[in-house]
Design an enzyme around this catalytic site. Structure first.
Site, PDB file in Angstrom:
ATOM      1  N   PHE A 128      40.500  31.130  47.373  1.00 41.48           N
ATOM      2  CA  PHE A 128      40.789  31.351  48.785  1.00 41.48           C
ATOM      3  C   PHE A 128      40.113  30.240  49.611  1.00 41.48           C
ATOM      4  O   PHE A 128      39.005  29.831  49.328  1.00 41.48           O
ATOM      5  CB  PHE A 128      40.273  32.726  49.216  1.00 41.48           C
ATOM      6  CG  PHE A 128      40.756  33.112  50.579  1.00 41.48           C
ATOM      7  CD1 PHE A 128      42.068  33.519  50.761  1.00 41.48           C
ATOM      8  CD2 PHE A 128      39.933  33.002  51.684  1.00 41.48           C
ATOM      9  CE1 PHE A 128      42.532  33.830  52.035  1.00 41.48           C
ATOM     10  CE2 PHE A 128      40.390  33.311  52.956  1.00 41.48           C
ATOM     11  CZ  PHE A 128      41.696  33.725  53.126  1.00 41.48           C
ATOM     12  N   ASP A 205      33.699  36.470  44.046  1.00 43.79           N
ATOM     13  CA  ASP A 205      34.361  36.890  45.280  1.00 43.79           C
ATOM     14  C   ASP A 205      35.339  38.000  44.901  1.00 43.79           C
ATOM     15  O   ASP A 205      36.315  37.766  44.182  1.00 43.79           O
ATOM     16  CB  ASP A 205      35.089  35.695  45.909  1.00 43.79           C
ATOM     17  CG  ASP A 205      35.847  36.092  47.180  1.00 43.79           C
ATOM     18  OD1 ASP A 205      36.173  37.286  47.345  1.00 43.79           O
ATOM     19  OD2 ASP A 205      36.129  35.195  47.984  1.00 43.79           O
ATOM     20  N   TYR A 230      38.306  44.935  54.457  1.00 39.46           N
ATOM     21  CA  TYR A 230      39.477  45.315  55.250  1.00 39.46           C
ATOM     22  C   TYR A 230      40.775  45.304  54.450  1.00 39.46           C
ATOM     23  O   TYR A 230      41.835  45.567  54.994  1.00 39.46           O
ATOM     24  CB  TYR A 230      39.614  44.446  56.506  1.00 39.46           C
ATOM     25  CG  TYR A 230      39.458  42.959  56.292  1.00 39.46           C
ATOM     26  CD1 TYR A 230      40.481  42.210  55.739  1.00 39.46           C
ATOM     27  CD2 TYR A 230      38.299  42.314  56.669  1.00 39.46           C
ATOM     28  CE1 TYR A 230      40.344  40.850  55.546  1.00 39.46           C
ATOM     29  CE2 TYR A 230      38.147  40.947  56.492  1.00 39.46           C
ATOM     30  CZ  TYR A 230      39.169  40.220  55.932  1.00 39.46           C
ATOM     31  OH  TYR A 230      39.027  38.878  55.740  1.00 39.46           O
ATOM     32  N   LYS A 231      40.699  45.013  53.157  1.00 38.70           N
ATOM     33  CA  LYS A 231      41.905  45.026  52.322  1.00 38.70           C
ATOM     34  C   LYS A 231      42.027  46.416  51.677  1.00 38.70           C
ATOM     35  O   LYS A 231      42.390  47.373  52.343  1.00 38.70           O
ATOM     36  CB  LYS A 231      41.814  43.896  51.302  1.00 38.70           C
ATOM     37  CG  LYS A 231      41.755  42.504  51.953  1.00 38.70           C
ATOM     38  CD  LYS A 231      41.665  41.412  50.916  1.00 38.70           C
ATOM     39  CE  LYS A 231      41.479  40.050  51.545  1.00 38.70           C
ATOM     40  NZ  LYS A 231      42.694  39.583  52.269  1.00 38.70           N
ATOM     41  N   ARG A 377      54.401  37.643  49.195  1.00 35.34           N
ATOM     42  CA  ARG A 377      53.306  38.358  48.552  1.00 35.34           C
ATOM     43  C   ARG A 377      53.412  39.831  48.873  1.00 35.34           C
ATOM     44  O   ARG A 377      53.459  40.222  50.037  1.00 35.34           O
ATOM     45  CB  ARG A 377      51.973  37.790  49.004  1.00 35.34           C
ATOM     46  CG  ARG A 377      50.835  38.210  48.105  1.00 35.34           C
ATOM     47  CD  ARG A 377      49.526  37.561  48.529  1.00 35.34           C
ATOM     48  NE  ARG A 377      49.095  38.045  49.823  1.00 35.34           N
ATOM     49  CZ  ARG A 377      47.893  37.800  50.359  1.00 35.34           C
ATOM     50  NH1 ARG A 377      47.025  37.039  49.692  1.00 35.34           N
ATOM     51  NH2 ARG A 377      47.570  38.264  51.535  1.00 35.34           N
TER      52      ARG A 377
END
Lengths: 406, 406
Positions: A128, A205, A230-231, A377
């Site tokens: 990322f 991560d 927040y995912k 995605r």
């Protein structure tokens, strides 16, 4: 639009032991198809009223006393609960703080300082962006070197690829547990062992795995980990992140953002900074209490349901999405692993028209994400997504692909 | 308990043009006396329902689309609104992000880097601990030296004291606009000029002044400023902080926590980090959207009322508190300036029994703060505090002092 040869979602939903949980989330009653739970999870229905009650009773009623009563310890107590529910982390090793970016900065800097004389940060180009950007900034300021793993797009970051680049100059290995585009799921215990064999520290991560893929930080002998909430942890837009530091390393690691909330005795307000023992030293400023509340609700739920059960549904959903896509979208290339055991909670489908397709899908209330190059995605948050939703969304992709390529 | 010779608060409340605003805050209807609005402001009544509506409609309804529609720009648009309402900052110079501690780290590091060849960070020993701790950490990692202003307890940080310590080695001067214990209000324009005359950059910590003391960052030619939003800005426990960078310096300053949200094009997710133009480069991770909402409500209110009016009431409240304390508590030493024009929004009263007094006051729902050594700190948030509340609280101090010293 659907064809008779494709598996019907109805029996899958009927057999799903977690099906009823979908109704716990805001918006479950709407026809909207949400394929972006891996970017921003839906809120739990309890969260809105809970926030309002917090403002009225806890903030408004207890006022500054709330710090003594609960908030001062909340980054560590909620960290412990998150660690137990989702990270395989015994108490005293997880804290909620800052953002993933800030925690990446802290952990990389701390790891580098703990390996004096070693100069390399190992990472991969599929990581990322924020991971790469933070590491590049640290390299510039400290004189460290970035050493890149060249990812095999057909296998992700493999133990063999990592073994090729680590060595006696490696201070720290930074890896993503689930790749944010392809969804490759890394073999974390094997990769951790390779980093350790080279004498390096490892930072995982977990942004795309926490809450959806079982993580066993203690059992895997991980040194440091960070992730966002927040995912799949449904903490809300911009909710604070989490950091794990193994107990065996805590005294030796120091992070550079020395703030009062990480001090051994914050309220003495003495002349010099002495880092607190344990996880508190990873804190800097005043903890984001309001920002943590939604996460707290989801951690409770995940603790009840169990991540193993969530993972089982996740594998079911992604496998079903892959099957339907293969039948319904023959011109689309899967850009994610076919083996569900090597795949995280999302699935990327590749086609040159996908940027346009995404925009058209959004206009119909089908909400996937788009990632360069050409990637649609599909993030399937297991507790809030049904098989029928997967099917409806992929039917819409079929229709929209026909329109935009007509 | 009250004596006839002390000014009655009732006519003061009756004449207060902002008196009606008190009812906008949660808890105004209770007998609790809140003397800690400078540590954690009370919530506005609109905030709880607004948070619940946000969860239901904006997060739950718009989902990931919220980023495009509003959230992505919110740190900058809300920063602009805060800058206009309270900081004397034209648009494009204020961002909401992180915590004060993290922003102090970013601003000090950026300022040091912008003054190569200079090695000194000037600050004072009365500064809030996190300011000193962050600076000490940066000194250790960069080789910079801390140069201390020896504060005159009878005048705060004066221009003369600063002039004595700045010089051609000074890279950056870090100052607190209102001292967190004594409430000394610094002469920000004069001190800024002295820092500039020495060729240094200045960073103002506005934690104890933003929202209560007029601030004119543009007019004062300030370089950088930071502050928290949970005191007089009523953002809630742990709400994100703010950073100001003067437009004339923005291209030249770079902060070290390079994250995707500060990149020139966050969604290209390209191989290398290029800082965004303008204030966006001060962002690192995903903005704390949920954490910003309460602040948004208070910024709206402050924009309507005007900070000059808030300041007028603040001066009235602290002057009244000082007068009542002088009459009612003769054995207590004022530890704050007597000149209201040199005082921020709070007042500290010193007595050896104050730690014990604070605990006893809390048990009676009178909530001040305690600060070593011997300081009872009375923070009077102007929009949510009445003169009658000040009087009731000081009457309670009198009673409790009698009890604990009996």
């Amino acid at each position: 639009m659907s064809t008779g040869t494709i598996t019907d979602p109805a029996p899958l939903d009927a057999a799903d032991p977690l099906a009823a949980h979908r109704d716990l989330f805001v918006g479950a009653e709407t026809p909207l198809v949400y394929f972006d739970g891996n970017s921003l999870g839906r809120p739990l229905r309890v969260t809105g009223p809970r926030l309002a009650a917090f403002v009225e009773q806890e903030w408004g009623g207890r006022l500054i006393r709330g710090w003594d009563e609960r908030w001062f310890e909340l980054p560590l107590t909620l960290g412990d609960r998150l660690g137990r529910a989702c990270l395989g982390a015994a108490a005293g090793q997880t804290a909620i703080a800052d953002s993933t970016t800030v925690l990446l900065y802290k952990t990389i800097r701390a790891a580098l300082a703990a390996r004096p004389g070693r100069t390399e940060i190992v990472l991969d180009r599929d990581q990322f962006p924020t991971d790469r950007y933070v590491a590049a900034g640290i390299a510039e300021e400290t004189g460290a070197t970035l050493r890149w793993i060249e990812v095999d797009t057909s296998a992700g970051v493999t133990p063999e690829l990592l073994a090729e680049v680590v060595g006696e100059q490696t201070a720290v290995v930074l890896l993503n547990h689930v790749a944010y585009r392809s969804a490759w799921l890394a073999d974390a215990p094997a990769l951790t062992r390779i980093a350790h064999d080279a004498g390096a520290l490892v930072i995982w991560d977990l942004c795309h795995s926490a809450g959806v893929v079982p993580v066993e930080l203690d059992a895997w002998d991980v040194d440091l980990a960070v992730g966002c909430s927040y995912k799949y942890l449904n903490g809300g837009p911009g909710a604070p992140a989490f950091v794990y530091a193994a107990a065996r390393l805590q005294d030796e690691l120091r992070q550079p953002l020395q703030g009062w909330m990480g001090a051994a005795d914050p309220f003495t307000m003495g002349p010099s900074y002495e880092p607190a023992p344990g996880m508190r030293r990873w804190l800097s400023g005043t903890p984001a209490v309001v920002g943590m509340l939604a996460l707290e609700d989801m951690v409770d739920l995940l603790g009840e349901v169990g991540v193993e059960a969530v993972r089982a549904k996740s594998v079911g959903l992604t496998a079903y999405a892959a099957e339907v896509a293969a039948e319904l979208l023959p011109e689309v290339a899967p850009a994610s692993p076919t083996d569900p055991e090597r795949r995280g909670g999302h699935l990327t489908l590749s086609h040159p028209a996908m940027r346009e397709v995404t925009a058209a899908l959004w206009r119909r209330d089908v909400i996937p994400d788009y990632r360069d190059p050409h990637g649609l995605r599909i993030g399937l948050s297991p507790l809030s997504t049904s098989y029928a939703e997967v099917r409806a969304g992929l039917d819409a992709v079929r229709e929209v692909l026909d329109e935009v390529t007509a």
